[in-house]
Design a protein around this motif. Structure first.
Motif, PDB file in Angstrom:
ATOM      1  N   ARG A   3       0.824  -1.203   0.000  1.00  0.00           N
ATOM      2  CA  ARG A   3       0.000   0.000   0.000  1.00  0.00           C
ATOM      3  C   ARG A   3       0.862   1.259   0.000  1.00  0.00           C
ATOM      4  NH1 ARG A   3      -4.545  -0.219   4.431  1.00  0.00           N
ATOM      5  NH2 ARG A   3      -4.862   1.828   3.492  1.00  0.00           N
ATOM      6  N   ALA A   4       1.971   1.233   0.764  1.00  0.00           N
ATOM      7  CA  ALA A   4       2.875   2.393   0.781  1.00  0.00           C
ATOM      8  C   ALA A   4       3.544   2.569  -0.577  1.00  0.00           C
ATOM      9  CB  ALA A   4       3.918   2.219   1.880  1.00  0.00           C
ATOM     10  N   HIS A   5       3.996   1.458  -1.196  1.00  0.00           N
ATOM     11  CA  HIS A   5       4.581   1.535  -2.536  1.00  0.00           C
ATOM     12  C   HIS A   5       3.578   2.127  -3.518  1.00  0.00           C
ATOM     13  CE1 HIS A   5       8.519  -0.169  -2.211  1.00  0.00           C
ATOM     14  NE2 HIS A   5       8.113  -1.335  -1.743  1.00  0.00           N
TER      15      HIS A   5
ATOM     16  N   ASN B  51       5.381   3.389  -6.828  1.00  0.00           N
ATOM     17  CA  ASN B  51       6.304   2.272  -7.078  1.00  0.00           C
ATOM     18  C   ASN B  51       5.486   1.080  -7.568  1.00  0.00           C
ATOM     19  OD1 ASN B  51       8.372   3.890  -6.122  1.00  0.00           O
ATOM     20  ND2 ASN B  51       8.357   3.015  -4.076  1.00  0.00           N
ATOM     21  N   GLU B  52       5.126   1.102  -8.847  1.00  0.00           N
ATOM     22  CA  GLU B  52       4.188   0.124  -9.398  1.00  0.00           C
ATOM     23  C   GLU B  52       4.697  -1.309  -9.275  1.00  0.00           C
ATOM     24  OE1 GLU B  52       1.887  -0.922 -13.616  1.00  0.00           O
ATOM     25  OE2 GLU B  52       3.352   0.726 -13.518  1.00  0.00           O
ATOM     26  N   GLU B  53       5.912  -1.559  -9.745  1.00  0.00           N
ATOM     27  CA  GLU B  53       6.438  -2.923  -9.754  1.00  0.00           C
ATOM     28  C   GLU B  53       6.582  -3.474  -8.336  1.00  0.00           C
ATOM     29  OE1 GLU B  53       6.717  -4.730 -12.445  1.00  0.00           O
ATOM     30  OE2 GLU B  53       5.956  -2.986 -13.540  1.00  0.00           O
ATOM     31  N   GLU B  54       7.080  -2.639  -7.432  1.00  0.00           N
ATOM     32  CA  GLU B  54       7.267  -3.091  -6.049  1.00  0.00           C
ATOM     33  C   GLU B  54       5.929  -3.396  -5.382  1.00  0.00           C
ATOM     34  OE1 GLU B  54       8.603  -0.496  -7.416  1.00  0.00           O
ATOM     35  OE2 GLU B  54      10.772  -0.398  -7.017  1.00  0.00           O
ATOM     36  N   ALA B  55       4.930  -2.551  -5.652  1.00  0.00           N
ATOM     37  CA  ALA B  55       3.606  -2.780  -5.064  1.00  0.00           C
ATOM     38  C   ALA B  55       3.010  -4.087  -5.563  1.00  0.00           C
ATOM     39  CB  ALA B  55       2.677  -1.610  -5.389  1.00  0.00           C
TER      40      ALA B  55
ATOM     41  N   ARG C 243      -8.612  -5.597  -4.859  1.00  0.00           N
ATOM     42  CA  ARG C 243      -9.049  -4.221  -4.622  1.00  0.00           C
ATOM     43  C   ARG C 243      -7.860  -3.269  -4.670  1.00  0.00           C
ATOM     44  NH1 ARG C 243     -10.840  -3.281   1.180  1.00  0.00           N
ATOM     45  NH2 ARG C 243      -8.611  -2.942   1.369  1.00  0.00           N
ATOM     46  N   GLU C 244      -6.752  -3.644  -4.044  1.00  0.00           N
ATOM     47  CA  GLU C 244      -5.569  -2.790  -4.057  1.00  0.00           C
ATOM     48  C   GLU C 244      -4.997  -2.653  -5.454  1.00  0.00           C
ATOM     49  OE1 GLU C 244      -4.335  -0.880  -1.715  1.00  0.00           O
ATOM     50  OE2 GLU C 244      -5.934  -1.525  -0.366  1.00  0.00           O
ATOM     51  N   LEU C 245      -5.045  -3.730  -6.244  1.00  0.00           N
ATOM     52  CA  LEU C 245      -4.554  -3.653  -7.621  1.00  0.00           C
ATOM     53  C   LEU C 245      -5.404  -2.696  -8.451  1.00  0.00           C
ATOM     54  CD1 LEU C 245      -3.674  -7.406  -8.252  1.00  0.00           C
ATOM     55  CD2 LEU C 245      -2.056  -5.488  -8.156  1.00  0.00           C
TER      56      LEU C 245
ATOM     57  N   LEU D 286      -4.463   0.770  -7.425  1.00  0.00           N
ATOM     58  CA  LEU D 286      -3.159   1.110  -7.979  1.00  0.00           C
ATOM     59  C   LEU D 286      -3.289   1.514  -9.440  1.00  0.00           C
ATOM     60  CD1 LEU D 286      -0.072   1.256  -7.941  1.00  0.00           C
ATOM     61  CD2 LEU D 286      -0.013  -1.218  -8.330  1.00  0.00           C
ATOM     62  N   GLU D 287      -4.041   0.735 -10.214  1.00  0.00           N
ATOM     63  CA  GLU D 287      -4.228   1.049 -11.635  1.00  0.00           C
ATOM     64  C   GLU D 287      -4.945   2.384 -11.803  1.00  0.00           C
ATOM     65  OE1 GLU D 287      -3.609   1.002 -15.426  1.00  0.00           O
ATOM     66  OE2 GLU D 287      -2.801  -0.516 -14.057  1.00  0.00           O
ATOM     67  N   SER D 288      -5.910   2.646 -10.944  1.00  0.00           N
ATOM     68  CA  SER D 288      -6.628   3.918 -11.003  1.00  0.00           C
ATOM     69  C   SER D 288      -5.678   5.089 -10.734  1.00  0.00           C
ATOM     70  CB  SER D 288      -7.762   3.916  -9.975  1.00  0.00           C
ATOM     71  OG  SER D 288      -8.399   5.167  -9.918  1.00  0.00           O
ATOM     72  N   ARG D 289      -4.804   4.948  -9.711  1.00  0.00           N
ATOM     73  CA  ARG D 289      -3.848   6.014  -9.420  1.00  0.00           C
ATOM     74  C   ARG D 289      -2.883   6.230 -10.579  1.00  0.00           C
ATOM     75  NH1 ARG D 289      -3.420   3.125  -4.368  1.00  0.00           N
ATOM     76  NH2 ARG D 289      -4.641   4.153  -2.737  1.00  0.00           N
TER      77      ARG D 289
END
Length: 383
Positions: free
Chosen positions: A281-283, A288-292, A312-314, A317-320
Motif C-alpha cells: 500500500r505504501a509503494h 512504485n508500481e512494480e514493487e507494489a 481491490r488494491e490492484l 493502484l491502476e486507477s492512481r
C-alpha cells in the motif's frame, strides 16, 4: 543568607539563599528498591556556573523555560544532584559548590539537556547509563564550552530551587521508570489504548501509545538471548505493534517511513503477510508500481484468502497510475500549447492594436492529482 554549610559528603558545600517551607521531605530512595516500588519525583530549576571570577553560566533551566524532573534513587546520570536535592525543603533556593569528583560527567548531561531544549533529542537525558562510559563515546560533544569542560574537569556551582516533591501516586510515571514486571503489564494496556484511538481516527495519539509499548518490549528484549524462545515471543509482540504503528503512518501519509519499518521486519521475518500488505500500500501511494505488485503477489502466495483485498488494491493502484498518466498528458499538452498561444497573441496584437490582449496561462489549468483512498476493511488494527 545562612553561612556555608558542609554536607556530610566529601567535596560539597551548601549555602542556603532562600529558606524553604515545612520539614525535609521523607524521600523513598534507593536504586535497588526501584524494581520493587516506585520512587519520589522531584521538580526543580537549576543554574550551573563555573567557579571563576565571572561565575560564568553554563546552563540555566529558567532561560530554557522548563524545570527538571528526576526520580530520586533511580540512578540519574549526575548522581550528585540527588544528594543535593535530598538536603532541601520545598521552595528552598540553595547554592552548592561541588568538587571535581562530583562534576566529571556534567558535560554529558549538559549536552543531553541542550539537545532536549533544542528539540533534537527530548529523551536522551533519561537514559540511565554510566556517564563515565558515555563520556568516552564522543570525540566532541558539539559545544565548545562542554568540550573544554570535558577535557579539563573542574569544580562547579549549582544554584537549585526545589519546586515540588511528588509521591509515586501523585505523578504519571514514564515507561523508562517502570520495573520489568510493570513494563510487561503496561504493554497490553498501551496496545488496547492505541487500538481504541485508532478506531476513533486519532492516529497521532494512537501512534504514541504503540511506540510506548514498543519501547517497553525492546527494553525487556535486551535482557534475553537473541532468537531464543522468550526473545522470539517478545519479537512477535513488537512486530505486531510496529505494524499497527505503520497503519497509523499510512493514515498520516508517512509512506516512506512505512516502507522503512515494514522492510526492516521482512528482512528478519519474511513470512509476515501484513508487512507485505502494508508495504504494498505504501509503494502504491508513492507510485512504485512494480514493487507494489510484487508485494501483493507475495500476499496471495502466503494468504490466498486475501484475494479480494489484493484485487481491490490492484484496482486502486491502476486507477492512481491512470490518473498520473492523465496528469502527465495534460502537463505536456499545456507546455506545447503555451508557445502557440503566445505566438497567436503577438500576431493578434500587431494586426489589431485595439483588440483585447489574452494573458498567458489562461488556458486550461493543470488539474491537481486526484487521490483515491481505501478503507481498512481487510486487516484493520491487530488486537
Amino acid at each position: 543568607m545562612d553561612a556555608a554549610l558542609l554536607l556530610n559528603v566529601e567535596g560539597i558545600k551548601k549555602t542556603i539563599l532562600h529558606g524553604g517551607t515545612g520539614e525535609l521531605p521523607n524521600f523513598i530512595t534507593g536504586s535497588r528498591v526501584s524494581e520493587v516500588i516506585p520512587l519520589d519525583q522531584v521538580t526543580f530549576h537549576f543554574r550551573t556556573m563555573k567557579c571563576d571570577e565571572e561565575r560564568t553560566v553554563i546552563d540555566d533551566s529558567k532561560q530554557v523555560g522548563q524545570p527538571m524532573h528526576i526520580i530520586i534513587g533511580n540512578m540519574f546520570k549526575l548522581e550528585v544532584w540527588e544528594i543535593l536535592l535530598t538536603s532541601m525543603r520545598v521552595s528552598e533556593v540553595a547554592e552548592f559548590w561541588c568538587d571535581t569528583i562530583h562534576t566529571g560527567v556534567y558535560p554529558i548531561l549538559s549536552r543531553s539537556l541542550r539537545q532536549m531544549a533544542e528539540g533534537k533529542d527530548p529523551t536522551e537525558w533519561h537514559v540511565h547509563t554510566c556517564g563515565l562510559a558515555n563520556m568516552f563515546a564522543y570525540h566532541t560533544l558539539g559545544y565548545e564550552d562542554l568540550d573544554e569542560l570535558q577535557r579539563e574537569p573542574q569544580p562547579l556551582i549549582f544554584v537549585i530551587e526545589l519546586l515540588q516533591v511528588e509521591a509515586p501516586s501523585e505523578y504519571q510515571r514514564e515507561t523508562w521508570n517502570l520495573s520489568n514486571t510493570e513494563r510487561m503489564q503496561a504493554v497490553p494496556i498501551l496496545h488496547g489504548e492505541g487500538n481504541r484511538l485508532f478506531k476513533l481516527g486519532r492516529y497521532e495519539e494512537a501512534s504514541s501509545k504503540y511506540q510506548e509499548a514498543i519501547v517497553c518490549l525492546r527494553n525487556l528484549q535486551t535482557k534475553e538471548k537473541p532468537w531464543e524462545a522468550q526473545w522470539l515471543k517478545l519479537e512477535k509482540m513488537i512486530n505486531t505493534l510496529i505494524l499497527n504503528y505503520c497503519q497509523c503512518l499510512l493514515k498520516r501519509e508517512e509512506y516512506y517511513e512505512v516502507l522503512e519499518h515494514t522492510s526492516d521486519i521482512l528482512r528478519q521475518h519474511p513470512g509476515i503477510v501484513k508487512a507485505y500488505y502494508l508495504r504494498a500500500r505504501a509503494h502504491s501511494e508513492v507510485w512504485n508500481e512494480e514493487e507494489a505488485k510484487a508485494d501483493l503477489e507475495r500476499v496471495l502466495e502466503l494468504e490466498p484468502s486475501m484475494r479480494k483485498a489484493v484485487h481491490r488494491e490492484l484496482r486502486l493502484l491502476e486507477s492512481r497510475l491512470e490518473e498520473k498518466r492523465e496528469e502527465e498528458r495534460l502537463r505536456c499538452r499545456n507546455m506545447l500549447a503555451a508557445p502557440v498561444r503566445a505566438s497567436h497573441q503577438g500576431t493578434h496584437h500587431r494586426s489589431d492594436p485595439s483588440a483585447p490582449t489574452r494573458q498567458p496561462g489562461t488556458g486550461q489549468p493543470e488539474d491537481g492529482l486526484a487521490t483515491s483512498g481505501s478503507v481498512d476493511e481487510d486487516l484493520g488494527v491487530t488486537s
